[in-house]
Design an enzyme around this catalytic site. Structure first.
Site, PDB file in Angstrom:
ATOM      1  N   TYR A  35      16.104  27.596  -0.880  1.00 18.85           N
ATOM      2  CA  TYR A  35      17.075  26.531  -1.440  1.00 18.85           C
ATOM      3  C   TYR A  35      17.981  26.794  -2.642  1.00 18.85           C
ATOM      4  CZ  TYR A  35      18.403  21.667  -2.980  1.00 18.85           C
ATOM      5  OH  TYR A  35      18.889  20.711  -3.392  1.00 18.85           O
ATOM      6  N   SER A  56      22.652  21.605  -7.830  1.00 18.10           N
ATOM      7  CA  SER A  56      21.318  21.076  -8.401  1.00 18.10           C
ATOM      8  C   SER A  56      20.836  21.904  -9.651  1.00 18.10           C
ATOM      9  CB  SER A  56      20.318  21.532  -7.244  1.00 18.10           C
ATOM     10  OG  SER A  56      19.154  21.568  -7.553  1.00 18.10           O
TER      11      SER A  56
HETATM   12  N1  LIG Z   1      17.368  14.452  -3.590  1.00 20.64           N
HETATM   13  C1  LIG Z   1      17.311  15.296  -4.766  1.00 20.64           C
HETATM   14  O1  LIG Z   1      16.200  15.559  -5.450  1.00 20.64           O
HETATM   15  C2  LIG Z   1      18.388  16.417  -5.000  1.00 20.64           C
HETATM   16  C3  LIG Z   1      18.380  17.194  -6.317  1.00 20.64           C
HETATM   17  C4  LIG Z   1      19.494  17.806  -6.440  1.00 20.64           C
HETATM   18  C5  LIG Z   1      20.468  18.356  -5.514  1.00 20.64           C
HETATM   19  N2  LIG Z   1      20.412  17.414  -4.361  1.00 20.64           N
HETATM   20  C6  LIG Z   1      21.746  17.600  -3.308  1.00 20.64           C
HETATM   21  O2  LIG Z   1      22.187  16.576  -2.989  1.00 20.64           O
HETATM   22  C7  LIG Z   1      22.795  16.686  -1.907  1.00 20.64           C
HETATM   23  C8  LIG Z   1      22.573  15.255  -1.069  1.00 20.64           C
HETATM   24  O3  LIG Z   1      20.992  15.245  -0.780  1.00 20.64           O
HETATM   25  P1  LIG Z   1      20.242  14.146  -0.658  1.00 20.64           P
HETATM   26  O4  LIG Z   1      18.986  14.052  -1.652  1.00 20.64           O
HETATM   27  O5  LIG Z   1      21.138  12.834  -0.628  1.00 20.64           O
HETATM   28  O6  LIG Z   1      19.371  14.631   0.775  1.00 20.64           O
HETATM   29  P2  LIG Z   1      19.425  13.588   2.130  1.00 20.64           P
HETATM   30  O7  LIG Z   1      19.175  12.011   2.083  1.00 20.64           O
HETATM   31  O8  LIG Z   1      18.775  14.215   3.071  1.00 20.64           O
HETATM   32  O9  LIG Z   1      20.786  13.689   2.619  1.00 20.64           O
HETATM   33  C9  LIG Z   1      21.631  14.819   3.062  1.00 20.64           C
HETATM   34  C10 LIG Z   1      22.870  14.510   3.790  1.00 20.64           C
HETATM   35  O10 LIG Z   1      23.358  15.647   4.264  1.00 20.64           O
HETATM   36  C11 LIG Z   1      23.676  15.594   5.777  1.00 20.64           C
HETATM   37  N3  LIG Z   1      23.619  16.952   6.367  1.00 20.64           N
HETATM   38  C12 LIG Z   1      22.485  17.698   6.386  1.00 20.64           C
HETATM   39  N4  LIG Z   1      22.782  18.610   7.227  1.00 20.64           N
HETATM   40  C13 LIG Z   1      23.855  18.469   7.752  1.00 20.64           C
HETATM   41  C14 LIG Z   1      24.644  19.125   8.673  1.00 20.64           C
HETATM   42  N5  LIG Z   1      24.266  20.302   9.409  1.00 20.64           N
HETATM   43  N6  LIG Z   1      25.766  18.497   9.043  1.00 20.64           N
HETATM   44  C15 LIG Z   1      26.248  17.642   8.597  1.00 20.64           C
HETATM   45  N7  LIG Z   1      25.539  16.894   7.617  1.00 20.64           N
HETATM   46  C16 LIG Z   1      24.456  17.394   7.187  1.00 20.64           C
HETATM   47  C17 LIG Z   1      22.835  14.331   6.214  1.00 20.64           C
HETATM   48  O11 LIG Z   1      23.404  13.741   7.291  1.00 20.64           O
HETATM   49  P3  LIG Z   1      22.811  13.976   8.797  1.00 20.64           P
HETATM   50  O12 LIG Z   1      21.490  14.412   8.808  1.00 20.64           O
HETATM   51  O13 LIG Z   1      23.399  12.634   9.395  1.00 20.64           O
HETATM   52  O14 LIG Z   1      23.855  15.064   9.328  1.00 20.64           O
HETATM   53  C18 LIG Z   1      22.757  13.670   4.957  1.00 20.64           C
HETATM   54  O15 LIG Z   1      23.784  12.663   5.081  1.00 20.64           O
HETATM   55  C19 LIG Z   1      22.160  17.712  -1.262  1.00 20.64           C
HETATM   56  O16 LIG Z   1      23.328  18.798  -1.278  1.00 20.64           O
HETATM   57  C20 LIG Z   1      21.191  18.280  -1.963  1.00 20.64           C
HETATM   58  O17 LIG Z   1      20.963  19.764  -1.993  1.00 20.64           O
HETATM   59  C21 LIG Z   1      19.553  16.483  -4.007  1.00 20.64           C
END
Ligand SMILES: NC(=O)c1ccc[n+]([C@@H]2O[C@H](COP(=O)([O-])OP(=O)(O)OC[C@H]3O[C@@H](n4cnc5c(N)ncnc54)[C@H](OP(=O)(O)O)[C@@H]3O)[C@@H](O)[C@H]2O)c1
Length: 279
Positions: free
Chosen positions: A156, A143
Site C-alpha cells: 500500500y 497518505s
Molecule cells: N482511512 C484512512 O485512514 C486513510 C488514510 C490515508 C489515506 N487514505 C486514502 O483515502 C482514500 C479513501 O479511503 P477511505 O478511507 O475513504 O476508504 P473506504 O471507506 O474503503 O473507501 C474507498 C472508496 O474507494 C472505492 N473503490 C475501491 N476500489 C475501487 C474500484 N476498484 N473501483 C472503483 N471504486 C473503488 C470504494 O467504493 P466501492 O467499494 O463501492 O467501489 C470506496 O468508495 C483512499 O485513497 C485511501 O488510500 C485513507
C-alpha cells in the site's frame, strides 16, 4: 479556484468514507458533482441526497477503476452529461496487508491498478478537457504512508509513494496550463478502509480484510473541509493534522529512531492480527 459555485467535480470512491464526504462538501459549495465507485446503489442514494439537499446536479457513475478500459469513458460521461470537468478528485483506494517478501504479485498489481494506474489514467483523460477550458484542479488523495514506510503495509505504501511521485511531476508539467495538482496526505481517518483491505498473507489469500479492526481516526468531514480549502487555494501538499506532519518530519529527520518505532509497530500489528484470527 476561488469560486466553486457552478464548477463540475468528479470524485472517485464516493460511495463511502473520505470520497463521500468530499463529494458532499463540494456540493455544499455549489459544485455539480459526479460520484464514481463500484457500489451503484450507494452512489445513487448519495447522489439523490445531494441533489435534494444542495440543489446541484449530482450523477452516479458506476465504475470499476481496477479496469483501465473504464476510465476514459468515465471522464467522457462527466463531460457529456455535466458539460465540463473542473475538478478531478482521485480518491478511490484500497489497502493490502502482508509482508513485502510474501505479497502475492496479483494482489500487489490489483492494488497498484486502483491506487496508482487509475488516478494517472484519469488525469490523462481529464487534462485535455481542462486545458481547453483553460483551468482545472486535480486532487490526488495520497497518505502519510506515501512519505514513510508502514510495516505490513509495504504494498500500500509503495502505491502511495508512486502516486506522490507522479503528483509532484504533473504539478510542474501542468502549471503552465493553469492546472493545479494538489496532493492530500491524510493520516488515520475514521472509515471502513481497513475492512475493505486485501489480505495478502500465505494461506489467507482469499480473505478480504474482515479481520481488521475499523479505523479510528479523524472524521471524514474534517478531511473533506481541508480538501475544499486546498482546491480554493490550489495548494501543493496538505496534511490534515499537525500530528501527521510531525510524524512524517520525524521519520525524515530521525530515521534510526523511526525504524525502532517501526519494529515496535510491526510487532503490535502482527499480534493484533494473530489475535483477530483466534476470535
Ligand atoms: N482511512 C484512512 O485512514 C486513510 C488514510 C490515508 C489515506 N487514505 C486514502 O483515502 C482514500 C479513501 O479511503 P477511505 O478511507 O475513504 O476508504 P473506504 O471507506 O474503503 O473507501 C474507498 C472508496 O474507494 C472505492 N473503490 C475501491 N476500489 C475501487 C474500484 N476498484 N473501483 C472503483 N471504486 C473503488 C470504494 O467504493 P466501492 O467499494 O463501492 O467501489 C470506496 O468508495 C483512499 O485513497 C485511501 O488510500 C485513507
Amino acid at each position: 479556484m476561488r469560486e466553486l459555485r457552478g464548477r463540475v467535480a468528479l470524485v472517485t470512491g464516493a460511495s463511502r468514507g473520505i470520497g463521500a464526504a468530499i463529494a458532499e462538501a463540494l456540493a455544499a459549495e455549489g459544485c455539480h458533482v459526479a460520484l464514481a465507485a463500484r457500489s451503484q446503489d450507494a452512489i445513487e442514494k448519495r447522489a439523490k441526497e445531494i441533489r435534494q439537499r444542495y440543489g446541484v446536479e449530482a450523477l452516479a457513475l458506476p465504475v470499476d477503476l481496477g479496469d483501465a478500459t473504464q476510465i476514459g469513458p468515465l471522464i467522457e460521461s462527466v463531460v457529456t452529461r455535466l458539460g465540463r470537468i473542473d475538478i478531478l478528485v482521485n480518491n478511490a483506494g484500497a489497502g493490502i496487508y502482508g509482508d513485502v517478501a510474501s505479497l502475492r504479485a496479483a494482489d500487489l498489481r490489483a492494488t497498484f491498478d486502483v491506487n496508482f494506474f487509475a488516478p494517472v489514467a484519469a488525469m490523462a483523460a481529464a487534462v485535455p478537457h481542462m486545458r481547453s477550458q483553460g483551468d482545472g484542479v486535480i486532487v490526488n488523495i495520497g497518505s502519510i504512508v506515501g512519505k514513510m514506510a508502514q510495516p505490513l503495509g509495504g504494498g500500500y505504501s509503495a502505491s502511495k509513494y508512486a502516486l506522490h511521485g507522479a503528483s509532484g511531476a504533473a504539478r510542474a508539467e501542468l502549471k503552465s496550463d493553469n492546472i493545479a495538482v494538489v496532493l492530500i496526505c491524510p493520516g488515520l481517518t475514521d472509515t471502513e478502509f481497513a475492512a475493505h483491505s486485501r489480505i495478502s498473507v500465505p494461506g489467507l489469500e482469499d480473505m478480504q480484510g474482515e479481520r481488521h479492526a475499523p479505523l479510528r481516526g479523524v472524521p471524514t468531514e474534517r478531511v473533506a473541509r481541508r480538501v475544499v480549502k486546498a482546491i480554493r487555494r490550489r495548494e501543493r501538499e496538505v496534511y490534515i493534522t499537525l500530528f501527521d506532519r510531525l510524524v512524517v518530519l520525524g521519520a525524515q529527520l530521525f530515521p534510526g529512531l523511526f525504524e525502532w518505532g517501526l519494529l515496535l509497530a510491526t510487532k503490535i500489528r502482527r499480534q493484533r492480527f494473530a489475535q483477530s484470527m483466534q476470535e
